[in-house]
Design an enzyme around this catalytic site. Structure first.
Site, short mmCIF file in Angstrom:
data_model
loop_
_atom_site.label_atom_id
_atom_site.label_comp_id
_atom_site.label_asym_id
_atom_site.label_seq_id
_atom_site.Cartn_x
_atom_site.Cartn_y
_atom_site.Cartn_z
N GLN A 1 16.02 -71.95 92.00
CA GLN A 1 17.46 -71.84 91.78
C GLN A 1 18.19 -71.83 93.13
OE1 GLN A 1 16.46 -68.51 88.58
NE2 GLN A 1 18.65 -68.64 88.84
N PHE B 1 16.05 -68.45 84.80
CA PHE B 1 16.47 -67.16 84.24
C PHE B 1 16.54 -66.06 85.29
CE2 PHE B 1 14.36 -69.48 80.71
CZ PHE B 1 15.50 -69.71 79.95
N GLU C 1 15.40 -67.28 91.62
CA GLU C 1 16.53 -67.12 92.55
C GLU C 1 16.01 -66.78 93.93
OE1 GLU C 1 19.84 -64.75 91.18
OE2 GLU C 1 20.61 -64.47 93.21
N ARG D 1 25.63 -54.32 90.38
CA ARG D 1 26.14 -54.90 89.14
C ARG D 1 25.92 -53.95 87.97
NH1 ARG D 1 28.17 -59.67 86.99
NH2 ARG D 1 28.16 -60.77 88.97
N ALA E 1 24.44 -65.85 88.81
CA ALA E 1 25.65 -65.11 88.48
C ALA E 1 26.54 -65.91 87.52
CB ALA E 1 26.42 -64.71 89.75
N GLU F 1 25.13 -65.88 81.50
CA GLU F 1 24.57 -64.54 81.32
C GLU F 1 25.27 -63.64 80.30
OE1 GLU F 1 25.06 -64.16 85.66
OE2 GLU F 1 23.19 -63.06 85.58
N1 MTE Z 1 19.70 -71.51 80.42
C1 MTE Z 1 18.53 -72.18 80.45
N2 MTE Z 1 18.30 -73.11 79.51
N3 MTE Z 1 17.59 -71.93 81.41
C2 MTE Z 1 17.79 -70.97 82.37
O1 MTE Z 1 16.93 -70.75 83.23
N4 MTE Z 1 19.31 -69.25 83.29
C3 MTE Z 1 20.41 -68.33 83.00
C4 MTE Z 1 21.60 -69.08 82.39
N5 MTE Z 1 21.16 -69.93 81.32
C5 MTE Z 1 19.03 -70.24 82.36
C6 MTE Z 1 19.97 -70.57 81.35
C7 MTE Z 1 20.89 -67.61 84.17
S1 MTE Z 1 20.03 -66.26 84.68
C8 MTE Z 1 22.01 -67.99 84.85
S2 MTE Z 1 22.59 -67.08 86.15
C9 MTE Z 1 22.76 -69.19 84.48
O2 MTE Z 1 22.18 -69.88 83.39
C10 MTE Z 1 22.83 -70.12 85.69
O3 MTE Z 1 23.43 -71.32 85.41
P1 MTE Z 1 25.02 -71.53 85.37
O4 MTE Z 1 25.60 -70.69 86.43
O5 MTE Z 1 25.18 -72.97 85.61
O6 MTE Z 1 25.46 -71.08 84.00
N1 HPA Z 2 24.02 -62.45 90.39
C1 HPA Z 2 22.98 -63.15 90.84
N2 HPA Z 2 22.62 -63.15 92.09
C2 HPA Z 2 23.30 -62.42 92.96
C3 HPA Z 2 24.40 -61.69 92.56
C4 HPA Z 2 24.77 -61.69 91.20
O1 HPA Z 2 25.74 -61.04 90.78
N3 HPA Z 2 24.88 -61.06 93.64
C5 HPA Z 2 24.10 -61.41 94.66
N4 HPA Z 2 23.13 -62.24 94.27
MO1 MOS Z 3 20.95 -65.53 86.93
S1 MOS Z 3 19.97 -63.70 86.77
O1 MOS Z 3 22.11 -64.84 88.03
O2 MOS Z 3 19.83 -66.34 87.93
#
Ligand code: MTE
Ligand code: HPA
Ligand code: MOS
Length: 781
Positions: free
Chosen positions: A217, A248, A252, A330, A530, A734
């Site tokens: 990520q 998920f 990260e 958070r 995030a 999230e």
């Molecule tokens: N959806 C799918 N299909 N796969 C993933 O790994 N990760 C989640 C969410 N939805 C995830 C997911 C998490 S932890 C985050 S922070 C966000 O997607 C990140 O993507 P976005 O910021 O583009 O929504």
């Molecule tokens: N979400 C995910 N990653 C992060 C954040 C958060 O709020 N803050 C710092 N790293």
């Molecule tokens: Mo999502 S836990 O911020 O990768």
């Protein structure tokens, strides 16, 4: 849900007739996912001479590392090299923020499963066979291990100093409140269980450089950490990620260890090296959602209004800091969830234990913070003999007036109208009565009902991370390639960003393609995390596309004989608003090229208005809040402890959706994932050895299609974001993970039907059949 936007967007003088945002589009790679053609890192054709790495893991939860028998390992069939900490050319660290995360153990063994050495062999099987000889190869002296957060907290052993967030006078409010409730509770961690495990594939390049394909990520951080581990400059390392099979949060920061090992091995051996981690090893090596322990005291009035609250939140961080500090921040910023807490004192303790280092997981501490207040309010309602929904509603934040404990005003508060609508559409009150009648005549099967709301802050709670960049290339045939700093993990980010670009240039979706994330294209990117992926990268890509369009406008106006203000970019053409003249986008672009107009551009975005005092835990950390609520109805078998979600009604706020189909998918996925966390996914470490016993799907139970609510009704609450977010949408990744709190509390509600009036079942989370039976026993004794 499919309705087009009802207000002009972008810089069009007249609104486009064929909007590309606000419409449901299939995920850009859906056809590849289902046919098996989508390329994940392990599918990339292996270069000639590729070697494979495997890791030797610490057999002790805590110990002093005396030696590694490298010769023994080196003699095993197929083994080409063995790496230990001493072979790391630069820094032996792959931790983000705090640099306390060794790539390979050096001196101290910190947890059972910690990588101690890497075996590089001619094929993966041979590498794994040699790596598995850890018990013979590692000489170590055991030390006493601290395996639980409570033990660590008792001896004051933390990965970072305690964090305190307070407002008003909680102690005085507790002392003078008409009622008081003290409680202790805990919630377990959760494995990300991305379907594609951790993997990195490093290819040496000319002149001391590396290309790394990595399922991550956070490509920029992988680049930086690999450079540090190599003792190199960042320009020597290029990291690419086409897509992940899920992240998920688990990719990260924690993709770094594998990236560093593959990179070090590849550069040392001058051969391509792949490290693909087996599922069991992935469980043993990497961390996951932090389990939390809580201790609280709350004071409240006869109506259930909270007057004072004091709470300790103790997170199990594992052996290193990783992202535990922002996760706790958070959590502290989400303890309020949707509620006004006039007097509150929160104390966050980040316990250091001899286990895997816990990390980001969808919600990033937010769920652990908010779950506590939901349990508390449920307890308050049961004590007073009130419907928990009523107690919740009485404690809701008022719109625009109230400040959160961290000092941010709760603006654009949708929680009351959203909940009111859901109460109505779900038939909450009628069903509450029906369920009471059912339970009165059903001694074994009990039904339960609960509504829980969500307020989730959107932005990284570290201000500088809220930035993004993009590159848009328009080719002379009118086709468009967009690259941005975000990564695709199944959430549909590339689809949304391509939609934004298509919309800006008035093109059909098929004319825009998103390319793989690549540190040599957009530099210094933030993690896709995030939930900010589309907010940040969508805005950056829009900025880039707008610049190109603005460069094209003078030429288009000249060719069409109208003013620039009268131009409409729509449906693959550019026309005068009065319909008198038009030119295809392709033709315009071809002419622009001949006129030497720049047809590509960068774009940048930084979220406005954020500030955060990390020491005081005060400020304005979030651009806006996303809201939602869910009503869950469950059936509990009080003889077996088994549960079933009969129905779930969800109303979730995504602002003005960029893509309703993708957003509903995110809400459904997050709901079921959160349901798994709270009902079936249980982590068990051996109390003496510290071995994680639940390290495979045989013992760790994630939800399947069978666990989906039997009747699942998900709707989007389509109120445009009051803030100037990308096309007035809201982040969706999230926040919906918090919706299935309703499932846990509905189970608790069903269990309460087994006991006397006003009983408060001591239900553990996850509410596995064992936990449910224990709670049933406790109330029916
Ligand atoms: N959806 C799918 N299909 N796969 C993933 O790994 N990760 C989640 C969410 N939805 C995830 C997911 C998490 S932890 C985050 S922070 C966000 O997607 C990140 O993507 P976005 O910021 O583009 O929504
Ligand atoms: N979400 C995910 N990653 C992060 C954040 C958060 O709020 N803050 C710092 N790293
Ligand atoms: Mo999502 S836990 O911020 O990768």
């Amino acid at each position: 849900m499919n309705k087009p936007l009802d207000f002009p967007v972008g810089v069009n003088a007249a609104p486009a007739l064929q909007p590309q945002v606000g419409v449901s589009r299939a995920h850009e790679a859906a056809h590849l996912h289902v046919s098996g053609e989508a390329l994940y890192t392990d599918d990339i054709a292996e270069a000639h001479g590729t070697l494979h790495a495997a890791l030797g893991l610490s057999p002790l939860a805590h110990g002093t590392l005396r030696s590694v028998d490298v010769d023994l390992l080196r003699r095993q069939p197929g083994v080409v090299a063995v790496l230990t900490a001493a072979d790391i050319p630069g820094h032996n660290n792959c931790g983000p923020l705090v640099h306390d995360d060794p790539i390979l153990a050096d001196g101290e063994l910190r947890y059972l499963g910690q990588p101690v050495y890497a075996v590089i062999a001619t094929d993966r099987e041979l590498a794994r066979r040699a790596a598995a000889m850890a018990k013979q190869a590692i000489a170590a002296t055991p030390l006493p291990a601290v395996l639980t957060a409570r033990e660590a907290h008792a001896i004051g052993q933390y990965v970072i100093p305690p964090m305190h967030l307070a407002r008003g006078d909680a102690a005085a409010a507790l002392a003078s409140a008409p009622h008081r409730l003290d409680g202790e509770w805990a919630v377990g961690g959760q494995e990300q269980f991305y379907l594609e495990g951790q993997i990195s594939y490093a290819l040496p390049q000319e002149n001391h450089a590396l290309l790394l394909h990595c399922s991550t990520q956070h490509p920029s951080e992988m680049q930086q950490l690999v450079a540090h581990a190599m003792g190199w400059q960042s320009h020597q390392v290029t990291v690419q990620c086409r897509r992940m099979g899920g992240g998920f949060g688990g990719k990260e920061s924690q993709s770094a260890l594998f990236a560093c090992i593959a990179a070090i091995a590849a550069s040392r051996l001058r051969r391509p090296v792949k490290l693909r981690v087996d599922r069991d090893d992935d469980f043993l090596i990497t961390g996951r959602r932090h389990g939390f322990d809580y201790r609280w005291s709350v004071g409240f009035d006869d109506e259930g209004r909270l007057l004072g609250a004091e709470i300790d939140l103790i997170s199990n961080c594992g052996h290193s800091a990783d992202l535990s500090a922002p996760v706790m921040a958070r959590a502290l910023c989400h303890f309020d969830n949707a509620y006004w807490l006039p007097n509150v004192a929160m104390h966050g303790y980040c316990a250091k234990t001899n286990t895997q280092s816990n990390t980001a997981f969808r919600g990033f501490g937010g769920p652990q913070g908010a779950l506590a207040i939901e349990m508390i309010l449920d307890g308050v309602a049961r004590r007073l003999g009130l419907d928990p929904l009523l107690v919740r509603q009485r404690n809701f934040y008022r719109d625009g007036q109230d400040l959160t404990p961290y000092g941010q005003r709760v603006e654009d508060n949708q929680i009351q109208p959203l909940t009111d609508r859901l109460v109505e559409t779900s038939g909450y009150h009628a069903r509450r009565a029906e369920i009471a009648a059912f339970n009165a005549s059903s001694p074994v099967l009990k039904r339960g009902l609960a509504l829980t709301p969500v307020k989730f802050g959107i932005s990284f709670n570290v201000v500088h991370l809220n930035q993004a960049g993009a590159l848009v290339h328009v080719y002379t045939d009118g086709s468009v390639l967009v690259n941005h700093g975000g990564t695709e993990m199944g959430q549909g980010l590339n689809t949304k960003v391509a939609q934004v670009v298509a919309h800006e240039l008035g093109l059909p979706a098929a004319q825009v393609r998103a390319s793989a994330t690549d540190t040599s294209k957009v530099a210094n990117t933030s993690a896709t995390a995030a939930s900010t992926g589309s907010d940040l990268n969508g805005k950056a890509a829009q900025d880039a596309a707008r610049k190109i369009r603005q460069r094209l406008q003078p030429l288009a106006a000249r060719l069409l004989g109208c003013g620039e203000d009268a131009l409409v970019f729509d449906g693959g053409e550019v026309r005068a608003a009065d319909g008198t003249a038009a030119i295809s986008f392709q033709e315009l672009v071809a002419k622009a090229y001949l006129e030497r107009i720049q047809l590509w551009s960068d774009g940048f975005y930084a979220t406005p208005g954020l500030h955060w005092d990390r020491a005081k835990l005060q400020g304005h950390p979030f651009f806006y809040f996303a809201f939602g609520a869910a009503v869950a109805e469950v059936l509990v078998d009080t003889l077996t402890g088994e549960t079933r979600v009969l129905r779930a009604d969800v109303l979730h706020d995504v602002g003005q959706s960029l893509n309703p189909a993708l957003d509903i998918g995110q809400v459904e996925g997050a709901f079921v994932q959160g349901q798994g966390w709270l009902t079936s996914e249980e982590l068990v470490w051996h109390p003496q050895s510290g071995l994680l016993l639940t390290h495979a799907p045989s013992t760790y139970k994630i939800p399947t299609a069978n666990d989906m609510p039997c009747d699942f009704r998900v709707a989007l609450y389509d109120a445009p974001n009051a803030k100037d977010s990308i096309h007035r949408s809201k982040a969706v990744g999230e926040p919906p993970l918090l919706l299935p709190f309703s499932v846990l509390l509905a189970i608790k509600d069903a269990v309460a039907a087994c006991g006397p009036q006003r009983c408060d079942p001591p239900l553990r989370a996850p509410a596995t059949p064992e936990a449910v039976l224990d709670a049933v026993d406790a109330v029916s004794r």
